[in-house]
Design a protein around this motif. Structure first.
Motif, short mmCIF file in Angstrom:
data_model
loop_
_atom_site.label_atom_id
_atom_site.label_comp_id
_atom_site.label_asym_id
_atom_site.label_seq_id
_atom_site.Cartn_x
_atom_site.Cartn_y
_atom_site.Cartn_z
N ASP A 52 0.87 -1.16 0.00
CA ASP A 52 0.00 0.00 0.00
C ASP A 52 0.91 1.22 0.00
OD1 ASP A 52 -1.60 2.18 0.69
OD2 ASP A 52 -2.81 1.06 2.11
N TYR A 59 2.09 -7.11 1.82
CA TYR A 59 1.41 -8.39 1.76
C TYR A 59 2.28 -9.36 0.96
CZ TYR A 59 -2.45 -5.22 2.82
OH TYR A 59 -3.24 -4.25 3.38
N ILE A 103 -10.56 -0.46 -0.08
CA ILE A 103 -10.55 -0.78 1.33
C ILE A 103 -9.21 -1.43 1.65
CG2 ILE A 103 -13.04 -1.07 1.45
CD1 ILE A 103 -12.59 -4.09 1.42
N THR A 104 -8.87 -1.47 2.92
CA THR A 104 -7.63 -2.10 3.34
C THR A 104 -7.76 -3.61 3.24
OG1 THR A 104 -7.13 -0.29 4.86
CG2 THR A 104 -5.97 -2.37 5.20
N PRO A 105 -6.94 -4.26 2.42
CA PRO A 105 -7.03 -5.72 2.30
C PRO A 105 -6.76 -6.41 3.62
CG PRO A 105 -5.75 -4.79 0.50
CD PRO A 105 -5.91 -3.70 1.52
N ARG A 106 -7.46 -7.50 3.87
CA ARG A 106 -7.26 -8.23 5.10
C ARG A 106 -6.11 -9.22 5.00
NH1 ARG A 106 -12.57 -11.48 6.41
NH2 ARG A 106 -13.42 -9.37 6.08
N ASP A 107 -5.72 -9.59 3.78
CA ASP A 107 -4.65 -10.55 3.59
C ASP A 107 -4.08 -10.40 2.18
OD1 ASP A 107 -7.14 -13.20 3.49
OD2 ASP A 107 -6.58 -11.74 1.96
N SER A 110 -6.44 -10.95 -0.89
CA SER A 110 -7.27 -9.80 -1.20
C SER A 110 -6.48 -8.69 -1.88
CB SER A 110 -7.94 -9.27 0.07
OG SER A 110 -8.80 -10.23 0.64
N ALA A 111 -5.23 -8.52 -1.49
CA ALA A 111 -4.40 -7.45 -2.03
C ALA A 111 -3.85 -7.76 -3.41
CB ALA A 111 -3.24 -7.16 -1.08
#
Length: 130
Positions: A52, A59, A103-107, A110-111
């Motif tokens: 990010d 990630y 949104i902020t990826p959780r893992d 997702s990223a």
């Protein structure tokens, strides 16, 4: 409009290291994430690592966790992929890509969804021999 250029690929022995660079130019404000992907002949392209670029969160795919590290130099508009303890399975064409995360990826999964990335570099080859 963003343009990306990868560099730093090459051939190394198993256990060696390489650092890939991805230089970005153009309008970068629309992107907030930079991803690294790779594709070996006959295989699907897979996500490797992402950062990010606004907040600095990183990630990693399970296959490279602990061996690879992604970082950025904001002043140079460049992201890096430090690859250590390379294995033959890491042999692939490596691509960097710019995308937008809403949104902020959780893992990492997702990223590293490819549909989030709309600008891609030309790639740099990494070959690891046993």
């Amino acid at each position: 409009q963003v343009q990306l250029v990868e560099s730093g690929g090459g051939s190394v022995q198993t256990g060696g290291s390489l650092r890939l660079s991805c230089a970005a130019s153009g309008y970068t404000y629309s992107s907030n994430c930079m991803g690294w992907f790779r594709q070996a002949p006959g295989k699907e392209r897979e996500g490797v690592a992402a950062i990010d670029t606004r907040g600095g969160l990183t990630y990693y795919a399970d296959s490279v966790e602990g061996r690879f590290a992604v970082s950025q130099d904001r002043a140079k508009n460049t992201v890096y992929l430090q690859m250590n303890n390379l294995e033959p399975e890491d042999t692939a064409m490596y691509y960097c890509a710019a995308g937008v995360l809403f949104i902020t990826p959780r893992d990492a999964l997702s990223a590293l969804r490819e549909h989030l990335y709309n600008t891609w570099g030309q790639g740099t080859q990494v070959t690891v021999s046993s």
